[in-house]
Design a protein around this motif. Structure first.
Motif, PDB file in Angstrom:
ATOM      1  N   PRO A  83      30.591  41.283  28.143  1.00 46.08           N
ATOM      2  CA  PRO A  83      30.738  40.893  29.542  1.00 46.08           C
ATOM      3  C   PRO A  83      32.119  41.253  30.083  1.00 46.08           C
ATOM      4  O   PRO A  83      33.106  41.232  29.335  1.00 46.08           O
ATOM      5  N   PRO A  84      32.222  41.556  31.378  1.00 46.53           N
ATOM      6  CA  PRO A  84      33.551  41.730  31.961  1.00 46.53           C
ATOM      7  C   PRO A  84      34.332  40.428  31.914  1.00 46.53           C
ATOM      8  O   PRO A  84      33.765  39.338  32.089  1.00 46.53           O
ATOM      9  N   ILE A  85      35.629  40.540  31.668  1.00 49.08           N
ATOM     10  CA  ILE A  85      36.517  39.385  31.609  1.00 49.08           C
ATOM     11  C   ILE A  85      37.358  39.353  32.879  1.00 49.08           C
ATOM     12  O   ILE A  85      38.093  40.305  33.172  1.00 49.08           O
ATOM     13  N   TRP A  86      37.229  38.271  33.643  1.00 51.10           N
ATOM     14  CA  TRP A  86      38.037  38.068  34.846  1.00 51.10           C
ATOM     15  C   TRP A  86      39.050  36.975  34.541  1.00 51.10           C
ATOM     16  O   TRP A  86      38.681  35.899  34.050  1.00 51.10           O
ATOM     17  N   LEU A  87      40.294  37.239  34.836  1.00 46.61           N
ATOM     18  CA  LEU A  87      41.385  36.348  34.450  1.00 46.61           C
ATOM     19  C   LEU A  87      41.983  35.691  35.689  1.00 46.61           C
ATOM     20  O   LEU A  87      42.289  36.368  36.678  1.00 46.61           O
ATOM     21  N   ALA A  88      42.156  34.374  35.630  1.00 45.11           N
ATOM     22  CA  ALA A  88      42.787  33.632  36.714  1.00 45.11           C
ATOM     23  C   ALA A  88      44.302  33.751  36.613  1.00 45.11           C
ATOM     24  O   ALA A  88      44.841  34.156  35.582  1.00 45.11           O
ATOM     25  N   GLY A  89      44.975  33.374  37.691  1.00 46.86           N
ATOM     26  CA  GLY A  89      46.422  33.262  37.619  1.00 46.86           C
ATOM     27  C   GLY A  89      47.162  33.998  38.714  1.00 46.86           C
ATOM     28  O   GLY A  89      46.693  35.000  39.237  1.00 46.86           O
ATOM     29  N   SER A  90      48.328  33.449  39.067  1.00 45.61           N
ATOM     30  CA  SER A  90      49.258  34.063  40.006  1.00 45.61           C
ATOM     31  C   SER A  90      50.659  33.933  39.429  1.00 45.61           C
ATOM     32  O   SER A  90      50.885  33.199  38.477  1.00 45.61           O
ATOM     33  N   GLY A  91      51.591  34.642  40.020  1.00 48.90           N
ATOM     34  CA  GLY A  91      52.946  34.690  39.483  1.00 48.90           C
ATOM     35  C   GLY A  91      53.136  35.922  38.627  1.00 48.90           C
ATOM     36  O   GLY A  91      52.162  36.481  38.100  1.00 48.90           O
ATOM     37  N   PRO A  92      54.379  36.375  38.465  1.00 49.21           N
ATOM     38  CA  PRO A  92      54.633  37.659  37.794  1.00 49.21           C
ATOM     39  C   PRO A  92      54.023  37.777  36.399  1.00 49.21           C
ATOM     40  O   PRO A  92      53.378  38.783  36.084  1.00 49.21           O
ATOM     41  N   ALA A  93      54.204  36.765  35.554  1.00 50.23           N
ATOM     42  CA  ALA A  93      53.689  36.861  34.186  1.00 50.23           C
ATOM     43  C   ALA A  93      52.164  36.894  34.179  1.00 50.23           C
ATOM     44  O   ALA A  93      51.545  37.676  33.447  1.00 50.23           O
ATOM     45  N   ALA A  94      51.541  36.047  35.004  1.00 53.44           N
ATOM     46  CA  ALA A  94      50.072  36.006  35.050  1.00 53.44           C
ATOM     47  C   ALA A  94      49.505  37.316  35.588  1.00 53.44           C
ATOM     48  O   ALA A  94      48.478  37.812  35.091  1.00 53.44           O
ATOM     49  N   LEU A  95      50.155  37.897  36.579  1.00 52.43           N
ATOM     50  CA  LEU A  95      49.658  39.157  37.131  1.00 52.43           C
ATOM     51  C   LEU A  95      49.760  40.281  36.113  1.00 52.43           C
ATOM     52  O   LEU A  95      48.889  41.149  36.042  1.00 52.43           O
ATOM     53  N   ARG A  96      50.816  40.262  35.314  1.00 56.50           N
ATOM     54  CA  ARG A  96      50.933  41.269  34.253  1.00 56.50           C
ATOM     55  C   ARG A  96      49.816  41.095  33.231  1.00 56.50           C
ATOM     56  O   ARG A  96      49.270  42.075  32.716  1.00 56.50           O
ATOM     57  N   ARG A  97      49.460  39.841  32.914  1.00 52.32           N
ATOM     58  CA  ARG A  97      48.353  39.609  31.971  1.00 52.32           C
ATOM     59  C   ARG A  97      47.045  40.134  32.535  1.00 52.32           C
ATOM     60  O   ARG A  97      46.236  40.723  31.809  1.00 52.32           O
ATOM     61  N   VAL A  98      46.807  39.885  33.814  1.00 55.58           N
ATOM     62  CA  VAL A  98      45.599  40.408  34.443  1.00 55.58           C
ATOM     63  C   VAL A  98      45.543  41.921  34.300  1.00 55.58           C
ATOM     64  O   VAL A  98      44.526  42.504  33.902  1.00 55.58           O
ATOM     65  N   ALA A  99      46.660  42.577  34.610  1.00 55.24           N
ATOM     66  CA  ALA A  99      46.701  44.037  34.556  1.00 55.24           C
ATOM     67  C   ALA A  99      46.470  44.566  33.141  1.00 55.24           C
ATOM     68  O   ALA A  99      45.846  45.612  32.956  1.00 55.24           O
ATOM     69  N   ARG A 100      46.958  43.826  32.142  1.00 51.59           N
ATOM     70  CA  ARG A 100      46.848  44.306  30.750  1.00 51.59           C
ATOM     71  C   ARG A 100      45.500  43.972  30.117  1.00 51.59           C
ATOM     72  O   ARG A 100      44.991  44.756  29.323  1.00 51.59           O
ATOM     73  N   HIS A 101      44.952  42.799  30.443  1.00 47.69           N
ATOM     74  CA  HIS A 101      43.859  42.275  29.631  1.00 47.69           C
ATOM     75  C   HIS A 101      42.516  42.148  30.350  1.00 47.69           C
ATOM     76  O   HIS A 101      41.499  41.918  29.686  1.00 47.69           O
ATOM     77  N   ALA A 102      42.474  42.260  31.669  1.00 49.97           N
ATOM     78  CA  ALA A 102      41.277  41.837  32.401  1.00 49.97           C
ATOM     79  C   ALA A 102      40.532  42.983  33.057  1.00 49.97           C
ATOM     80  O   ALA A 102      41.080  44.055  33.304  1.00 49.97           O
ATOM     81  N   ASP A 103      39.255  42.693  33.347  1.00 44.75           N
ATOM     82  CA  ASP A 103      38.420  43.577  34.156  1.00 44.75           C
ATOM     83  C   ASP A 103      38.358  43.086  35.600  1.00 44.75           C
ATOM     84  O   ASP A 103      37.912  43.816  36.487  1.00 44.75           O
ATOM     85  N   GLY A 104      38.748  41.838  35.824  1.00 44.74           N
ATOM     86  CA  GLY A 104      38.736  41.259  37.161  1.00 44.74           C
ATOM     87  C   GLY A 104      39.815  40.211  37.278  1.00 44.74           C
ATOM     88  O   GLY A 104      40.375  39.732  36.284  1.00 44.74           O
ATOM     89  N   TRP A 105      40.131  39.863  38.515  1.00 43.28           N
ATOM     90  CA  TRP A 105      41.187  38.881  38.822  1.00 43.28           C
ATOM     91  C   TRP A 105      40.570  37.776  39.659  1.00 43.28           C
ATOM     92  O   TRP A 105      39.934  38.046  40.675  1.00 43.28           O
ATOM     93  N   LEU A 106      40.722  36.514  39.241  1.00 40.20           N
ATOM     94  CA  LEU A 106      40.083  35.381  39.911  1.00 40.20           C
ATOM     95  C   LEU A 106      41.137  34.315  40.236  1.00 40.20           C
ATOM     96  O   LEU A 106      41.235  33.296  39.560  1.00 40.20           O
ATOM     97  N   PRO A 107      41.935  34.532  41.288  1.00 32.68           N
ATOM     98  CA  PRO A 107      42.972  33.584  41.676  1.00 32.68           C
ATOM     99  C   PRO A 107      42.521  32.718  42.850  1.00 32.68           C
ATOM    100  O   PRO A 107      41.392  32.838  43.330  1.00 32.68           O
ATOM    101  N   TYR A 108      43.433  31.855  43.344  1.00 33.58           N
ATOM    102  CA  TYR A 108      43.141  31.099  44.570  1.00 33.58           C
ATOM    103  C   TYR A 108      44.385  31.003  45.458  1.00 33.58           C
ATOM    104  O   TYR A 108      44.788  29.915  45.866  1.00 33.58           O
ATOM    105  N   PRO A 109      45.029  32.132  45.826  1.00 33.06           N
ATOM    106  CA  PRO A 109      46.205  32.080  46.697  1.00 33.06           C
ATOM    107  C   PRO A 109      45.900  31.387  48.019  1.00 33.06           C
ATOM    108  O   PRO A 109      44.791  31.482  48.556  1.00 33.06           O
ATOM    109  N   ILE A 110      46.905  30.706  48.565  1.00 31.70           N
ATOM    110  CA  ILE A 110      46.668  29.843  49.722  1.00 31.70           C
ATOM    111  C   ILE A 110      46.462  30.614  51.019  1.00 31.70           C
ATOM    112  O   ILE A 110      45.990  30.042  51.995  1.00 31.70           O
TER     113      ILE A 110
END
Length: 314
Positions: A172-199
Motif C-alpha cells: 500500500p502507499p504510505i502517507w505520512l503526517a506532519g509539519s515543520g522542517p524535520a517532518a517535511l524532510r521525513r515525508v520527502a524521504r519516506h512517503a508516497d503521500g503527505w497528510l497534514p492539517y495546516p491551519i
C-alpha cells in the motif's frame, strides 16, 4: 485547478466519546459514503489516549462491505506496534480489499496524554520517530514478497517472509503526517503521500513546496480537515467548540492554532476546501464535528461535495 478526491473519516472516536460501541454502524456509514460518491473512508488510531475501535479491524469489515472506495488510516501509529505484525496486517487488508488500502501514518503529537499512551505500552516516547521510520523501511522490505533481514536501532530479525503479500507490488502507499522542517524532510524521504492539517492554505502551499523540492518520488498531497456545517455560522462555531473540546479534551483555541478546522455554511466550507485544493491538496480527508454523523455525511455529500466536483477536472 485539479479536482481533489474526497474521503470521509469514520467517527470511531466520536462513538467512544458518547459511549456507543457500534462498529457495524461504522461499516454502514462506509457503505453509504461509497454510495454517495466519496473516494475513500478513513479510520483513526489511538488505543489509550483517545480510545476507539481498532482501525484495521474496522477497515477489514469495510473492505468486505464495499467494492470501490479506498480504505485509509488517518493516522496509524507504527511506533506502537512491531513492524512485522503491522506489515502482515496491512498486507492482508490490502488483499481483502483488492488493493484499496492507503497506510496513513504518524509519529504521535507530543503532549502528556500521548506520552502516557506510549508509557502504558512500554515504549519510550522519545524513540517514537526513529521507531516509526525503521518500521516504514521494514514494511516496504517485507511487502516485496522476498525473504528479508533487518538490523536497526530498534528491530533486528533474520530471514522473514510474509504471506500473503499485498495485492499491489510494493504494498500500500504510505502517507505520512506532519509539519515543520524535520517532518517535511521525513515525508520527502519516506512517503508516497503527505497528510497534514495546516491551519490555512497559504501555510499548506509553503510546506508542500518544501516537500516537492526534495522528494525522492512523486508525493500525493492530502489534507486532514474538520468541518462543522450550519446555515447559521455562529451556531456552527459553537457546535464546533463542543465537539472539538469533547474530542480532544483541549480548548478550541488551542486546537485551532495547530489544526485545520472550519465552522460555517456549506458554501463557505466548499470555498475553504477549494482554497486548499488550489494550494495543491489532491485528497481531502473530511472529519465532521457533529452529534449526528449519518445526517452530517448526507449534508456534506448533498451540499458541499457537488461544489467541490463542479470546479476543475480530474
Amino acid at each position: 485547478m485539479t479536482r481533489p478526491e474526497v474521503g470521509y473519516l469514520l467517527p470511531t472516536r466520536d462513538q467512544a466519546v458518547h459511549g456507543r460501541h457500534e462498529p457495524k454502524r461504522l461499516v454502514a456509514q462506509a457503505r453509504r459514503a461509497e454510495a454517495l460518491g466519496l473516494d475513500a473512508v478513513w479510520a483513526g488510531d489511538s488505543p489509550v489516549t483517545r480510545p476507539r475501535a481498532d482501525p484495521l479491524l474496522v477497515l477489514a469489515a469495510v473492505a468486505e462491505a464495499t467494492e470501490r472506495i479506498a480504505l485509509g488510516t488517518a493516522v496509524l501509529l507504527p511506533a506502537l506496534r512491531h513492524p512485522i505484525l503491522l506489515a502482515h496486517q496491512l498486507a492482508t487488508l490490502d488483499r481483502l480489499s483488492d488493493g484499496r488500502v492507503i497506510a496513513g501514518v504518524g509519529g504521535g503529537f507530543p503532549n502528556p496524554h500521548t506520552e502516557a499512551q506510549f508509557a502504558a505500552l512500554g515504549i519510550e516516547f522519545g524513540t517514537r520517530i526513529s521507531r516509526m521510520t525503521e518500521a516504514l523501511e521494514i514494511m516496504r522490505l517485507l511487502w516485496s514478497g522476498d525473504e528479508v533481514s533487518f538490523r536497526g536501532a530498534h528491530f533486528d530479525f533474520r530471514d522473514v517472509r510474509l504471506a500473503p503479500p499485498p495485492a499491489r507490488p510494493g504494498g500500500p502507499p504510505i502517507w505520512l503526517a506532519g509539519s515543520g522542517p524535520a517532518a517535511l524532510r521525513r515525508v520527502a524521504r519516506h512517503a508516497d503521500g503527505w497528510l497534514p492539517y495546516p491551519i490555512d492554505p497559504t501555510a499548506y502551499a509553503a510546506d508542500l513546496a518544501v516537500v516537492e523540492s526534495v522528494a525522492a518520488r512523486p508525493i500525493t498531497p492530502a489534507l486532514y480537515v474538520t468541518l462543522c456545517l450550519d446555515d447559521d455560522p455562529d451556531r456552527a462555531r459553537e457546535r464546533l467548540r463542543v465537539s472539538i473540546e469533547r474530542y480532544y479534551n483541549a480548548p478550541l483555541e488551542f486546537v485551532a492554532s495547530i489544526q485545520a478546522l472550519f465552522a460555517g455554511t456549506p458554501g463557505e466550507a466548499a470555498a475553504r476546501l477549494r482554497a486548499y485544493a488550489a494550494a495543491g491538496a489532491r485528497h481531502l480527508v473530511i472529519r465532521t464535528a457533529t452529534d449526528d454523523h449519518e445526517a452530517a455525511l448526507e449534508e456534506f455529500a448533498d451540499r458541499v461535495l457537488p461544489l467541490l466536483r463542479a470546479d476543475g477536472s480530474r
